[in-house]
Design a protein around this motif. Structure first.
Motif, PDB file in Angstrom:
ATOM      1  N   MET A  11       0.705  -1.313   0.140  1.00  0.00           N
ATOM      2  CA  MET A  11       0.012  -0.202   0.020  1.00  0.00           C
ATOM      3  C   MET A  11       0.651   1.053   0.086  1.00  0.00           C
ATOM      4  N   ALA A  12       1.700   1.130   0.737  1.00  0.00           N
ATOM      5  CA  ALA A  12       2.949   2.313   0.726  1.00  0.00           C
ATOM      6  C   ALA A  12       3.499   2.843  -0.958  1.00  0.00           C
ATOM      7  N   ALA A  13       3.843   1.513  -1.166  1.00  0.00           N
ATOM      8  CA  ALA A  13       4.577   1.316  -2.919  1.00  0.00           C
ATOM      9  C   ALA A  13       3.794   2.048  -3.390  1.00  0.00           C
ATOM     10  N   ARG A  14       2.274   1.862  -3.070  1.00  0.00           N
ATOM     11  CA  ARG A  14       1.660   2.116  -4.627  1.00  0.00           C
ATOM     12  C   ARG A  14       1.118   4.007  -4.288  1.00  0.00           C
ATOM     13  N   THR A  15       0.552   4.462  -3.028  1.00  0.00           N
ATOM     14  CA  THR A  15      -0.195   5.054  -2.360  1.00  0.00           C
ATOM     15  C   THR A  15       0.762   6.856  -1.484  1.00  0.00           C
ATOM     16  N   ALA A  16       1.946   6.057  -1.161  1.00  0.00           N
ATOM     17  CA  ALA A  16       2.004   6.919   0.142  1.00  0.00           C
ATOM     18  C   ALA A  16       2.784   8.040  -0.610  1.00  0.00           C
ATOM     19  N   GLU A  17       3.559   9.172   0.238  1.00  0.00           N
ATOM     20  CA  GLU A  17       3.497   9.961  -0.277  1.00  0.00           C
ATOM     21  C   GLU A  17       5.160   9.053   1.084  1.00  0.00           C
ATOM     22  N   GLY A  64       3.906   1.969 -11.466  1.00  0.00           N
ATOM     23  CA  GLY A  64       4.647   3.151 -12.175  1.00  0.00           C
ATOM     24  C   GLY A  64       4.302   4.021 -11.889  1.00  0.00           C
ATOM     25  N   ARG A  65       4.916   4.733  -9.951  1.00  0.00           N
ATOM     26  CA  ARG A  65       5.723   4.921  -9.457  1.00  0.00           C
ATOM     27  C   ARG A  65       7.604   5.089  -9.337  1.00  0.00           C
ATOM     28  N   ASP A  66       8.315   6.052  -9.503  1.00  0.00           N
ATOM     29  CA  ASP A  66       9.607   6.186  -9.555  1.00  0.00           C
ATOM     30  C   ASP A  66       9.655   6.054  -7.281  1.00  0.00           C
ATOM     31  N   ALA A  67      10.568   5.776  -7.297  1.00  0.00           N
ATOM     32  CA  ALA A  67      10.826   5.521  -6.173  1.00  0.00           C
ATOM     33  C   ALA A  67      11.217   6.657  -5.187  1.00  0.00           C
ATOM     34  N   ASP A  68      11.823   8.733  -5.874  1.00  0.00           N
ATOM     35  CA  ASP A  68      11.545   9.219  -5.385  1.00  0.00           C
ATOM     36  C   ASP A  68      10.297   9.716  -5.166  1.00  0.00           C
ATOM     37  N   ASP A  69       9.511   9.127  -5.252  1.00  0.00           N
ATOM     38  CA  ASP A  69       8.357   9.791  -4.739  1.00  0.00           C
ATOM     39  C   ASP A  69       7.687   9.527  -3.540  1.00  0.00           C
ATOM     40  N   LEU A  70       8.965   8.845  -3.198  1.00  0.00           N
ATOM     41  CA  LEU A  70       7.818   8.108  -2.210  1.00  0.00           C
ATOM     42  C   LEU A  70       9.410   8.810  -0.649  1.00  0.00           C
TER      43      LEU A  70
END
Length: 79
Positions: A7-13, A40-46
């Motif tokens: 869930m963190a990988a999918r949605t969290a900031e 579909g997220r870049d690791a820097d987005d979290l």
């Protein structure tokens, strides 16, 4: 938990890591960040922030008793 890390990988900031030492914190960090491309997220987005829990008492024994009480009351699904 595995579902929590997904869930963190999918949605969290921002998420807080409460691991008990630097090695476990690093493992948590790498685990969550490595899941992000699948969503579909870049690791820097979290951002992963260290969490700190303070347990205080009049004595060390009192502080430890408070920790034991909290652990005893914690539901296994969230522990």
């Amino acid at each position: 938990s595995e579902p929590g890390m997904d869930m963190a990988a999918r949605t969290a900031e921002i998420v807080f890591s409460l691991a008990s030492n630097i090695e476990r914190n690093r493992a948590f960090y790498e685990n969550v960040k490595s899941r992000m491309p699948a969503y579909g997220r870049d690791a820097d987005d979290l951002k992963i922030m260290p969490g700190i829990v303070l347990n205080v008492g009049e004595t060390v024994a009192e502080a430890k008793a408070k920790v034991d009480y909290l652990i005893d009351k914690m539901h296994p699904d969230v522990g």
